[in-house]
Motif scaffolding. Structure first.
Motif, PDB file in Angstrom:
ATOM      1  N   ALA A 117     -24.844   1.681 -15.652  1.00 34.22           N
ATOM      2  CA  ALA A 117     -26.158   1.014 -17.116  1.00 34.22           C
ATOM      3  C   ALA A 117     -25.458   2.556 -18.286  1.00 34.22           C
ATOM      4  CB  ALA A 117     -27.389   0.686 -16.224  1.00 34.22           C
ATOM      5  N   ALA A 118     -25.530   3.842 -17.854  1.00 27.99           N
ATOM      6  CA  ALA A 118     -25.591   4.873 -18.478  1.00 27.99           C
ATOM      7  C   ALA A 118     -24.760   5.047 -19.119  1.00 27.99           C
ATOM      8  CB  ALA A 118     -25.703   6.117 -17.889  1.00 27.99           C
ATOM      9  N   GLY A 119     -23.319   4.810 -18.982  1.00 29.04           N
ATOM     10  CA  GLY A 119     -21.927   4.225 -19.422  1.00 29.04           C
ATOM     11  C   GLY A 119     -22.291   3.175 -20.813  1.00 29.04           C
ATOM     12  N   LEU A 120     -22.767   2.227 -20.290  1.00 35.73           N
ATOM     13  CA  LEU A 120     -22.724   1.323 -21.657  1.00 35.73           C
ATOM     14  C   LEU A 120     -23.973   1.646 -22.535  1.00 35.73           C
ATOM     15  CD1 LEU A 120     -22.971  -1.237 -19.455  1.00 35.73           C
ATOM     16  CD2 LEU A 120     -20.867  -0.736 -20.603  1.00 35.73           C
ATOM     17  N   ARG A 121     -24.414   2.831 -21.797  1.00 35.89           N
ATOM     18  CA  ARG A 121     -25.624   2.272 -22.985  1.00 35.89           C
ATOM     19  C   ARG A 121     -25.558   4.272 -23.509  1.00 35.89           C
ATOM     20  NH1 ARG A 121     -30.898  -0.044 -21.884  1.00 35.89           N
ATOM     21  NH2 ARG A 121     -30.373  -1.573 -20.077  1.00 35.89           N
ATOM     22  N   MET A 122     -25.613   5.542 -23.312  1.00 35.44           N
ATOM     23  CA  MET A 122     -25.475   6.834 -23.305  1.00 35.44           C
ATOM     24  C   MET A 122     -24.551   6.731 -24.682  1.00 35.44           C
ATOM     25  SD  MET A 122     -26.320   8.838 -20.296  1.00 35.44           S
ATOM     26  CE  MET A 122     -26.762  10.995 -21.275  1.00 35.44           C
ATOM     27  N   LEU A 373     -27.180  -9.534 -18.649  1.00 34.58           N
ATOM     28  CA  LEU A 373     -25.804  -9.790 -19.380  1.00 34.58           C
ATOM     29  C   LEU A 373     -26.835  -9.388 -21.411  1.00 34.58           C
ATOM     30  CD1 LEU A 373     -23.345 -10.312 -21.134  1.00 34.58           C
ATOM     31  CD2 LEU A 373     -24.346 -12.281 -20.476  1.00 34.58           C
ATOM     32  N   ARG A 374     -28.205 -10.517 -20.942  1.00 29.14           N
ATOM     33  CA  ARG A 374     -29.263 -10.484 -21.688  1.00 29.14           C
ATOM     34  C   ARG A 374     -29.628  -9.189 -22.731  1.00 29.14           C
ATOM     35  NH1 ARG A 374     -31.515 -16.577 -20.959  1.00 29.14           N
ATOM     36  NH2 ARG A 374     -30.509 -17.792 -21.804  1.00 29.14           N
ATOM     37  N   ARG A 375     -29.657  -8.309 -21.723  1.00 27.99           N
ATOM     38  CA  ARG A 375     -30.380  -7.696 -22.057  1.00 27.99           C
ATOM     39  C   ARG A 375     -29.486  -6.365 -21.891  1.00 27.99           C
ATOM     40  NH1 ARG A 375     -31.915  -3.825 -24.268  1.00 27.99           N
ATOM     41  NH2 ARG A 375     -33.685  -2.310 -23.748  1.00 27.99           N
ATOM     42  N   GLU A 376     -28.247  -6.282 -21.136  1.00 26.83           N
ATOM     43  CA  GLU A 376     -27.088  -4.910 -21.964  1.00 26.83           C
ATOM     44  C   GLU A 376     -27.204  -5.811 -23.072  1.00 26.83           C
ATOM     45  OE1 GLU A 376     -25.748  -3.252 -17.525  1.00 26.83           O
ATOM     46  OE2 GLU A 376     -24.022  -5.158 -19.033  1.00 26.83           O
ATOM     47  N   TRP A 377     -27.117  -7.145 -23.236  1.00 32.84           N
ATOM     48  CA  TRP A 377     -26.029  -7.291 -25.137  1.00 32.84           C
ATOM     49  C   TRP A 377     -27.476  -6.918 -26.088  1.00 32.84           C
ATOM     50  CZ3 TRP A 377     -28.863 -10.452 -28.711  1.00 32.84           C
ATOM     51  CH2 TRP A 377     -27.485 -10.862 -30.039  1.00 32.84           C
ATOM     52  N   LEU A 378     -28.443  -6.225 -25.810  1.00 33.44           N
ATOM     53  CA  LEU A 378     -29.889  -5.922 -26.489  1.00 33.44           C
ATOM     54  C   LEU A 378     -29.612  -4.117 -26.907  1.00 33.44           C
ATOM     55  CD1 LEU A 378     -33.069  -8.291 -25.320  1.00 33.44           C
ATOM     56  CD2 LEU A 378     -31.725  -8.239 -27.613  1.00 33.44           C
ATOM     57  N   ALA A 379     -29.267  -3.582 -25.887  1.00 37.39           N
ATOM     58  CA  ALA A 379     -28.570  -3.031 -25.612  1.00 37.39           C
ATOM     59  C   ALA A 379     -27.288  -2.302 -26.502  1.00 37.39           C
ATOM     60  CB  ALA A 379     -28.316  -2.255 -25.022  1.00 37.39           C
TER      61      ALA A 379
END
Length: 568
Positions: A117-122, A373-379
C-alpha cells in the motif's frame, strides 16, 4: 495469565513534520439521494484544521452522506463544500478516507500488505528503508506491531479496522475521514483508537468521523449532531452538549433530537467568509509502470497465499488430463488408421480447457476486491495498470497449464508425433484462447457486484462457447443466426486454430479412415485457414474485453466516488 492485546497508542511518535490540516466548510448544503429523497437539508458547518470532529445522530439521519459530502466524494444538490476556501480537488495521497468495509486484502501478512500500500501511495523514488520505517511507525502508533506478521484474515474485527486506518496514515494525510471507526470495538479499544485519532488531530491532521458510540461524542473537539430530517440540531463543543438541550446525559440528547428539539446555532450566513484558497503542493503521483509492477507483485503474492487459488491452479489441469485419458483412446492421430471424430473432439476439449482455465481464473479477480480498488483509485491508482496487472499475474500461470496439458497429452499418445512448429502452433493457440477467456472473466468480474453473481456467470458464459464453437454442429451446418453468434465465440476461433495447426484437414483428406472425407466436407473450410487467422481474432477479443473491463471499472469507481476524475 494471558497478556492483554495491545491497544493503539495515544501519541503519534514520528519524526515527520506536523500535517498542515485542511479546513472544511459546508454552506447551506442539501443533498438528494435517489430513493430516499432529501437526506441533508441546509447544513452549514465549519470544521477547523487540526481538530477531531464527530458527526452524530440517529440511524438514517444522513451521517455517512454528510461525511462523503464534506470529503468531496459526493456533490451537494444545493450549496457548496469548500476545502481551504476552494472547491474540493481530486483526492490523492494526502486525503484519507476509511469506509465501513475493509479496504485491504486479507490474504497477506499485515506488514507486507502495508508495504504494498505504501508503494502505491508514497512519492516515487521513496527509498525502501523509508517505506519500511513508515510502516513500522504506523503499526506502532495503532498498536499493531505485535500483529505485523499475522495474515489480515486472522485479525479481529477491531484490528482489521485499525489496519484499514493504518493504510491511510502511511502518507500522513492532511484530512482523515472515517465512517464509524469504533463500530464493533470493545470500549477499551474504541477509547484508545479515539485517543490516537485525537493525537493525529493535535499533530495537525483534520479528523472527521461518524459514530453511534455515545462515548465518542465526549472525546471530540466538536460535535455535529444531525436530526432525522438531515438538519443540524447542534454544532459545538462536547462539554456544552447536554446543557444546550437541558438534559443530563447523552442518551437524553438523542431523545430530545428525536422529539424535534434543535439548539439555536449560527445560520448559514453567519459563518464567516470563506478562506482564501491556500496553495497546496501535491506530491508527484506514482507512475503507471511502477503501479503495474507493484500490482503484479502483489497479485502474485495474493494468489500464492490463497490456498483455494493454489488448489484450483494445480487441480484444474490434472482434472482435464484425467478426462482426456478416460474419454479418448491412444493413436487417434495415426495417419494409417486415424479416428477423425476423436481428433476433432480432442482439439475441441483442448480449446475448451484453455477457455475454462482462463475464465475461472478471471471471474473472481475483481469482484472480491472492489472496495479496495475504489479506495486505491481515490489515492491515485490508475485503472489501466490495475487491469494490465491482472493479465500479467494470471497469464503466465495459464501458459504453464496449457504447456503441461500439451506435454502430457503427447506423452499419453492423445496427440500426434510432430515437430516444434506444430506444437508451437498448438501452444500459441492455447495461450491466446486462455488470454481471451481470462479477459472475458475479468470483464464479468468487473460487471458484477459480488462473488456470488460471478459464480452464476460461469455456466452462462460456458454453454454458448460449447454450443456455437463449431465442434458439435459444424459452422457450415448452422443457421444464419447460429453462424452470426459463432463469430462472437472465442472457443470457435481457438478450435479452428488448433485444428489448422495440427493439420486436421490433410489428416482427414489423406488418412486411412473412410469417415475422414465426409467429415471434412461437413466442416467445410473451418480448418482451411492458417492458424494465424485465429490468433489475430483471439488477440482482438482479448484486447476488446480488457478495454471493456477498463471502461466498466472507471465507471464503477467514478460512480462509487460520485465524482469524475479525468485522466484516471
Amino acid at each position: 495469565m494471558s497478556t492483554p492485546p495491545p491497544h493503539p497508542r495515544a501519541s503519534v511518535e514520528t519524526p515527520r513534520p506536523s500535517a498542515n490540516g485542511l479546513r472544511l466548510r459546508a454552506r447551506r448544503v442539501s443533498r438528494d439521494v435517489r430513493g430516499a429523497g432529501r437526506v441533508l437539508n441546509g447544513i452549514s458547518v465549519d470544521v477547523p484544521p487540526g481538530q477531531l470532529t464527530v458527526i452524530a445522530g440517529s440511524s438514517g439521519a444522513g451521517k455517512t452522506v454528510l461525511l462523503q459530502t464534506l470529503a468531496g466524494l459526493s456533490a451537494p444538490t444545493e450549496g457548496e463544500v469548500l476545502h481551504d476556501g476552494a472547491q474540493p480537488g481530486p483526492p490523492g495521497p494526502e486525503f484519507g478516507f476509511v469506509p465501513q468495509e475493509d479496504i485491504i486484502h486479507r490474504e497477506l501478512p499485515l506488514r507486507r500488505t502495508l508495504v504494498y500500500a505504501a508503494g502505491l501511495r508514497m512519492p516515487p523514488g521513496t527509498p525502501a528503508g523509508t517505506v519500511l520505517e513508515t510502516v513500522e511507525q504506523v503499526l506502532d502508533t495503532l498498536g499493531l506491531a505485535e500483529r505485523a506478521e499475522t495474515p489480515v484474515r486472522a485479525l479481529s474485527g477491531g484490528e482489521r479496522k485499525r489496519a484499514s486506518i493504518a493504510v491511510e496514515l502511511l502518507t500522513r494525510p492532511r484530512v482523515l475521514f472515517l465512517d464509524e471507526p469504533t463500530s464493533g470495538l470493545d470500549p477499551v479499544t474504541g477509547a484508545a483508537l479515539l485517543r490516537t485519532l485525537r493525537a493525529l488531530a493535535e499533530d495537525g491532521t483534520t479528523v472527521v468521523l461518524t459514530t453511534h458510540v455515545l462515548a465518542d461524542l465526549l472525546r471530540a473537539d466538536q460535535i455535529v449532531f444531525l436530526s432525522s430530517g438531515g438538519e443540524v440540531a447542534y454544532a459545538g463543543e462536547p462539554a456544552a452538549l447536554c446543557e444546550a438541550f437541558g438534559v443530563g446525559t447523552v442518551e437524553e440528547v438523542y431523545e430530545a433530537v428525536a422529539g424535534g428539539v434543535r439548539v439555536e446555532r449560527a445560520g448559514p450566513d453567519d459563518i464567516g467568509p470563506a478562506d482564501s484558497p491556500s496553495p497546496s503542493r501535491r506530491p508527484a503521483p506514482v507512475g503507471a509502470l511502477r503501479q503495474w509492477t507493484l500490482l503484479t507483485r502483489r497479485g502474485t503474492a495474493l494468489m500464492l497465499h490463497n490456498r483455494l487459488s493454489v488448489a484450483v491452479l494445480a487441480g484444474s489441469p490434472v482434472m482435464i488430463v484425467a478426462m482426456f485419458a478416460v474419454l479418448f483412446r491412444a493413436g487417434a492421430f495415426d495417419r494409417a488408421a486415424p479416428d477423425p471424430g476423436s481428433t476433432a473432439m480432442i482439439m475441441f476439449w483442448i480449446a475448451f480447457g484453455a477457455f475454462f482455465f482462463g475464465l475461472t481464473y478471471g471471474l473472481l479477480q475483481i469482484c472480491t476486491e472492489l472496495p479496495v480498488l475504489r479506495r486505491e483509485w481515490l489515492a491515485g491508482l490508475r485503472i489501466g495498470p490495475y487491469v494490465a496487472s491482472k493479465l500479467t499475474t494470471m497469464l503466465p500461470v495459464l501458459a504453464v497449464a496449457d504447456a503441461l496439458l500439451l506435454i502430457v497429452l503427447r506423452a499419453l499418445d492423445r496427440l500426434p508425433a510432430a515437430g516444434w512448429d506444430t506444437y508451437g502452433s498448438l501452444f500459441a493457440s492455447s495461450v491466446l484462447a486462455s488470454a481471451a477467456a481470462l479477459a472475458l472473466g475479468l470483464l464479468a468480474s468487473a460487471a458484477v457486484s459480488e462473488p456470488g453473481q460471478a459464480t452464476l456467470m460461469l455456466p452462462l458464459l460456458c454453454f454458448p462457447q460449447v454450443l456455437f464453437s463449431g465442434a458439435f454442429v459444424p459452422v457450415p451446418r448452422m443457421t444464419v443466426a447460429g453462424q452470426a453468434i459463432s463469430w462472437a465465440m472465442t472457443n470457435r476461433w481457438a478450435f479452428e486454430a488448433l485444428g489448422s495447426g495440427v493439420g486436421l484437414a490433410s489428416l482427414w483428406r489423406a488418412g486411412g479412415s473412410p469417415s475422414g472425407p465426409p467429415l471434412l466436407e461437413s466442416y467445410g473450410d473451418s480448418f482451411g485457414h492458417p492458424a494465424s487467422r485465429g490468433w489475430l481474432v483471439l488477440a482482438g477479443f482479448a484486447l476488446l474485453f480488457l478495454a471493456w473491463t477498463w471502461a466498466v471499472l472507471v465507471r464503477k469507481c467514478r460512480d462509487g466516488a460520485a465524482r469524475s476524475r479525468s485522466g484516471r
